[in-house]
Design a protein around this motif. Structure first.
Motif, PDB file in Angstrom:
ATOM      1  N   UNK A   1      43.026  -5.038   3.488  1.00 41.89           N
ATOM      2  CA  UNK A   1      42.405  -3.782   3.073  1.00 41.89           C
ATOM      3  C   UNK A   1      41.304  -4.028   2.042  1.00 41.89           C
ATOM      4  N   UNK A   2      41.567  -4.898   1.088  1.00 39.25           N
ATOM      5  CA  UNK A   2      40.574  -5.212   0.060  1.00 39.25           C
ATOM      6  C   UNK A   2      39.331  -5.840   0.677  1.00 39.25           C
ATOM      7  N   UNK A   3      39.546  -6.735   1.629  1.00 40.68           N
ATOM      8  CA  UNK A   3      38.408  -7.394   2.274  1.00 40.68           C
ATOM      9  C   UNK A   3      37.605  -6.396   3.109  1.00 40.68           C
ATOM     10  N   UNK A   4      38.310  -5.511   3.833  1.00 39.68           N
ATOM     11  CA  UNK A   4      37.608  -4.508   4.644  1.00 39.68           C
ATOM     12  C   UNK A   4      36.775  -3.565   3.775  1.00 39.68           C
ATOM     13  N   UNK A   5      37.325  -3.154   2.648  1.00 43.95           N
ATOM     14  CA  UNK A   5      36.593  -2.272   1.749  1.00 43.95           C
ATOM     15  C   UNK A   5      35.359  -2.991   1.207  1.00 43.95           C
ATOM     16  N   UNK A   6      35.521  -4.221   0.811  1.00 45.36           N
ATOM     17  CA  UNK A   6      34.388  -4.994   0.294  1.00 45.36           C
ATOM     18  C   UNK A   6      33.305  -5.184   1.347  1.00 45.36           C
TER      19      UNK A   6
ATOM     20  N   UNK B   1      28.044  -3.553   4.006  1.00 44.74           N
ATOM     21  CA  UNK B   1      27.353  -3.006   5.178  1.00 44.74           C
ATOM     22  C   UNK B   1      26.661  -1.693   4.847  1.00 44.74           C
ATOM     23  N   UNK B   2      27.298  -0.856   4.027  1.00 43.35           N
ATOM     24  CA  UNK B   2      26.690   0.418   3.642  1.00 43.35           C
ATOM     25  C   UNK B   2      25.430   0.185   2.814  1.00 43.35           C
ATOM     26  N   UNK B   3      25.466  -0.780   1.915  1.00 42.44           N
ATOM     27  CA  UNK B   3      24.285  -1.101   1.123  1.00 42.44           C
ATOM     28  C   UNK B   3      23.147  -1.612   2.003  1.00 42.44           C
ATOM     29  N   UNK B   4      23.485  -2.462   2.985  1.00 42.70           N
ATOM     30  CA  UNK B   4      22.452  -2.976   3.893  1.00 42.70           C
ATOM     31  C   UNK B   4      21.873  -1.858   4.746  1.00 42.70           C
TER      32      UNK B   4
ATOM     33  N   UNK C   1      17.993  -0.650   4.867  1.00 37.89           N
ATOM     34  CA  UNK C   1      17.246  -0.578   6.121  1.00 37.89           C
ATOM     35  C   UNK C   1      16.688   0.827   6.328  1.00 37.89           C
ATOM     36  N   UNK C   2      17.471   1.848   5.997  1.00 41.44           N
ATOM     37  CA  UNK C   2      17.014   3.230   6.161  1.00 41.44           C
ATOM     38  C   UNK C   2      15.856   3.541   5.224  1.00 41.44           C
TER      39      UNK C   2
END
Length: 127
Positions: A41-46, A51-54, A58-59
């Motif tokens: 869970x910790x790794x997925x959140x990180x 990915x959200x920052x990237x 990009x946007x």
């Protein structure tokens, strides 16, 4: 094999066993600190944050493409009303222009069909 070689092999085996035991204890202590589910869970959140920052970068870099994509999707989902509006503007449809291109309520002019009900009996209208 000489006695010295046997003693050297025992010493090397003991050292390897000591290193293995030390690493095993470190792994046990590490696993005891956090469960596997919590680690996942910790790794997925990180990774999600990265990915959200990237995606945000990009946007912000490609605003025109993002706008065109959003307009394209909006046009695709609203294509029915847009085409109906354009048809009404251009005069396609009824000459009066009062009726919409699509009937609001379908009319049923036919008699109900006879169908086989349960146990093979006929249902529907009887003449």
């Amino acid at each position: 094999m000489s006695e010295e070689e046997v003693l050297e092999a025992k010493r090397l085996r003991g050292a390897a066993r000591s290193v293995f035991e030390t690493q095993r204890e470190m792994v046990r202590a590490d696993l005891g600190a956090a469960s596997i589910g919590k680690r996942v869970a910790t790794r997925l959140v990180g990774d999600g944050k990265v990915m959200a920052e990237e995606a945000a970068d990009a946007a912000s870099t490609h605003k025109t493409l993002l706008t065109l994509g959003a307009l394209g999707l909006t046009g695709w989902f609203l294509r029915g009303p847009i085409l109906a509006f354009a048809g009404n503007l251009l005069g396609y449809g009824d000459e009066d222009g009062d009726e919409p291109l699509v009937d609001a309520e379908p009319t049923i002019d036919a008699e109900p069909e006879q169908t086989l009900g349960t146990f093979g009996t006929r249902s529907g209208s009887r003449d």
